[in-house]
Design a protein around this motif. Structure first.
Motif: not given
Length: 269
Positions: A127-131, A69-74
């Motif tokens: 995707r969550a940490v790289l930015p 779940v991308d949103a939870e990782l974000t």
């Protein structure tokens, strides 16, 4: 576990799948070595296990974040940024063993879920940490892999293929991340008696004949002394987290590798 000798003071490390097994062992070792932690677990019920006993020393932040779940990782990374100032190192540990037996007989949904968690979850965490890492111009990502992905593991094909894909993802992303000062590795800790490699409470009692076969094989490896002590499994991982292997970015590395020799052989500093 013996106290680690690697110093991680000042590093902010995110570990996925940190409620138990290898993830918990990694978290304890990082904390003992001085690293601050963002620990994620699959659900809120497992959060207390992730942080238990880590209430003294470097700060520990926890969050329920399903790696599918991308949103939870974000949200977890946003919390880490608020509490710790960001993430320096991501350890992609969350994973599932997947179905066993001949690949063509595996439940398609179970096979696909293994790929979704082991491969897709690792990419989603990136995707969550790289930015944030790219913005700071530095960072490291270590994804837990397996010899099953480096060679093969018949009758555990979903797991094997997912880990092979993780290794190839690492190779590709390491090149993509070079301009941003970020390194990336896939890491095989060896067979360890925690998590996916832990002995069954009642060995050989599964109703699934393929599961019994796999359990028997693992037990034979254990009896032959082919399992790796947890402290040894984590030692090289801590060195990668600390940056000792940065010139080896993109590589598949193991608990048994002599990182100093590999770095020297690379001819780079």
């Amino acid at each position: 576990m013996s106290p680690p000798t690697t110093d991680l003071t000042g590093l902010r490390v995110m570990v996925t799948g940190a409620a138990g097994g290898l993830g918990r062992a990694i978290a304890e070792a990082v904390h003992t070595a001085g690293g601050q932690l963002m620990l994620t677990t699959h659900d809120t019920d497992s959060l207390p296990r992730a942080a238990a006993g880590l209430d003294r020393g470097p700060e520990v932040v926890t969050a329920a974040a399903d790696v599918t779940v991308d949103a939870e990782l974000t949200e977890a990374v946003e919390l880490a940024t608020e509490r710790l100032g960001g993430i320096d190192v991501l350890v992609n540990n969350a994973g599932v063993p997947g179905p066993v037996g001949p690949a063509w007989e595996n439940d398609p949904a179970a096979w696909a879920h293994t790929m979704e968690v082991n491969l897709g979850g690792a990419l989603a965490a990136c995707r969550a940490v790289l930015p944030g890492m790219i913005e700071r111009g530095r960072g490291r990502v270590v994804t837990i892999s397996s010899n099953a992905g480096h060679t093969r593991w018949p009758h555990v094909s979903a797991y094997s293929v997912s880990k092979a894909a993780v290794n190839k993802l690492t190779e590709n992303m390491a090149i993509e991340l070079l301009p941003h000062g970020i390194t990336m590795f896939s890491y095989h800790p060896g067979f360890v008696d925690v998590g996916l490699g832990a002995a069954e409470a009642v060995p050989g009692q599964s109703d699934d004949p393929w599961r019994r076969r796999i359990d028997s094989w693992l037990d034979a490896q254990r009896q032959d002394g082919k399992f790796t002590p947890v402290a040894e499994a984590v030692a090289n991982l801590l060195r990668l987290i600390a940056g000792e292997g940065d010139v080896l970015t993109g590589r598949y590395l193991t608990h048994a590798d002599d990182l100093a020799a590999l770095v020297a052989a690379s001819g780079r500093t």
